[in-house]
Design a protein around this motif. Structure first.
Motif, PDB file in Angstrom:
ATOM      1  N   CYS A  96       0.838  -1.209   0.000  1.00 28.62           N
ATOM      2  CA  CYS A  96       0.000   0.000   0.000  1.00 28.62           C
ATOM      3  C   CYS A  96       0.868   1.253   0.000  1.00 28.62           C
ATOM      4  O   CYS A  96       0.598   2.228  -0.718  1.00 28.62           O
ATOM      5  N   ILE A 101      -1.736  -0.757  -4.257  1.00 27.59           N
ATOM      6  CA  ILE A 101      -3.081  -1.200  -3.875  1.00 27.59           C
ATOM      7  C   ILE A 101      -3.949   0.042  -3.691  1.00 27.59           C
ATOM      8  O   ILE A 101      -3.527   1.039  -3.102  1.00 27.59           O
ATOM      9  N   ASP A 102      -5.189  -0.027  -4.189  1.00 25.22           N
ATOM     10  CA  ASP A 102      -6.134   1.085  -4.058  1.00 25.22           C
ATOM     11  C   ASP A 102      -7.249   0.781  -3.060  1.00 25.22           C
ATOM     12  O   ASP A 102      -7.836   1.691  -2.487  1.00 25.22           O
ATOM     13  N   LEU A 126      -3.826   4.309   6.004  1.00 22.03           N
ATOM     14  CA  LEU A 126      -4.282   3.947   4.659  1.00 22.03           C
ATOM     15  C   LEU A 126      -5.164   5.044   4.065  1.00 22.03           C
ATOM     16  O   LEU A 126      -5.049   5.382   2.883  1.00 22.03           O
ATOM     17  N   ILE A 131      -6.350   5.114   0.400  1.00 21.20           N
ATOM     18  CA  ILE A 131      -6.670   3.686   0.281  1.00 21.20           C
ATOM     19  C   ILE A 131      -7.784   3.344   1.264  1.00 21.20           C
ATOM     20  O   ILE A 131      -7.670   3.604   2.467  1.00 21.20           O
TER      21      ILE A 131
END
Length: 408
Positions: A96, A101-102, A126, A131
């Motif tokens: 992340c 990674i979204d 995040l 994210i």
């Protein structure tokens, strides 16, 4: 004079042209979606759940045309109260941070973390990177405004559940130990193995090693000397290696299991979150079980070793003006170390090397005489090591010739 021109102030609003994506990524491209799965034990039911979670998320991500697979991260048989051993979770967080990674999918908050502080810390980090995390059971998306309150609430429930389970487990273990049920770690215990009836039985070859360690310690050997002897003879440890440590030898010498007894609750875990293990110094009740299994070492030998340990540990060099000086910490370097004591002042003798006219002479001398001269000890003799060795050898030979009667 010039006149000031009044200008009309105008405000114009520029409308948004793209909708806000709840996943933290602008619309128009596929989202890179990862899934996190975790089970806390290695039981068959839990492993089935572990496999089912991976299959479910793989199918769900694959069926969504706006998503692309960014990985399935799964920890098996790992607790959720701490991040320390969750290698897959940490690998996912690292991905992340690298922008790979979204969006993260997970079954529930308790699968993500059972520690309220950890949950909030990870979610905030995040979210700061755009994210989102979707918790399916609680129907929470961390990018929404109300998510933090709900996460705090549900994480608190998950942590409280873990604390309750931990207390129940500790209570069960305590009652089991009070009933005399003794756990054995055979892989780390030299001299024993699990017998056909499930009870400990002695391994004769390893038992001889244990007896040798006790015998050599009472012979005056230091832990270093015992270690060197065992490694020279290529004697294996309980793990099957031929490399010994001082701590392993010390642990054997103080382990009450070798006299057939067992002391339970030597250590305890402070709480289920930090999982800090501390030595029990009276904070928790302890249970001592006598005659639990066959002994390797007689109790009198075991307690002699304890007394010898206390004697060696109490030897500290005291520089006082009393004339009686202790030798210092225990030494087993020479054959006569710890055995010679001055008959006049009671101070131990020390081995010295005298050099005169290019010639060396090994002698034993009263430590008080060495430090203070004749101030406190006046007539203690200086003893040549060669003469001492010959005298001791003659005495041993003389004793041997007198026969069994005097020996008894």
């Amino acid at each position: 004079m010039e006149q000031t021109v009044q200008r009309e102030r105008k405000i114009r609003i520029i409308p948004a042209t793209k909708p806000v994506s709840t996943s933290g990524r602008a619309s128009g491209s596929k989202q890179r979606v990862a899934a996190y799965c975790r089970v806390s034990t290695g039981s068959e039911e839990q492993l089935t759940s572990y496999t089912a979670q991976k299959a479910y998320f793989t199918q769900k991500i694959g069926e969504n045309p706006d998503w692309e697979m960014a990985g399935i991260f799964a920890d098996k048989g790992i607790t959720g109260t701490s991040m320390k051993k969750r290698t897959e979770f940490k690998r996912m967080i690292a991905a992340c941070k690298r922008g790979r990674i979204d969006l993260i999918l997970t079954k529930s908050l308790s699968r993500f973390a059972r520690n309220t502080v950890d949950s909030l810390e990870m979610v905030r980090m995040l979210r700061a990177n755009g994210i989102g995390v979707i918790f399916e059971k609680e129907n929470i998306n961390t990018l929404t405004e109300s998510s933090e309150f709900l996460i705090t609430l549900f994480s608190g429930f998950a942590q409280a559940e873990s604390e309750s389970i931990s207390k129940n487990v500790i209570w069960g273990i305590q009652k089991s130990r009070e009933a005399g049920n003794v756990p054995f770690q055979y892989k780390k215990l030299l001299g024993y193995r699990r017998g056909p009836d499930g009870q400990p039985e002695i391994i004769p070859e390893e038992a001889e090693t244990v007896k040798r360690i006790f015998r050599r310690y009472l012979d005056g050997c230091s832990l270093g000397q015992i270690k060197a002897e065992l490694e020279k003879d290529k004697v294996p440890t309980s793990c099957g290696v031929q490399s010994w440590t001082y701590q392993v030898i010390h642990n054997i010498l103080v382990n009450e299991k070798y006299i057939g007894d067992t002391l339970l609750q030597k250590t305890y875990t402070t709480d289920c979150i930090s999982k800090t293990v501390k030595k029990n110094q009276g904070e928790r009740p302890m249970v001592y079980v006598e005659n639990n299994h066959p002994p390797i070492i007689p109790k009198e030998i075991f307690y002699q070793v304890r007394e010898e340990m206390a004697r060696r540990a109490s030897k500290r060099k005291v520089m006082q003006k009393t004339g009686k000086t202790e030798q210092g910490k225990y030494s087993a370097k020479y054959a006569l170390s710890e055995l010679l004591v001055c008959g006049e002042c009671g101070t131990p003798y020390k081995r010295c090397t005298w050099a005169r006219n290019g010639k060396k002479r090994i002698v034993w001398r009263c430590v008080s005489r060495l430090e203070f001269g004749t101030k406190f000890c006046h007539n203690s003799p200086t003893l040549d090591e060669d003469k001492l060795h010959r005298a001791i050898l003659e005495a041993i030979n003389g004793l041997d010739q007198t026969g069994q009667e005097i020996t008894e």
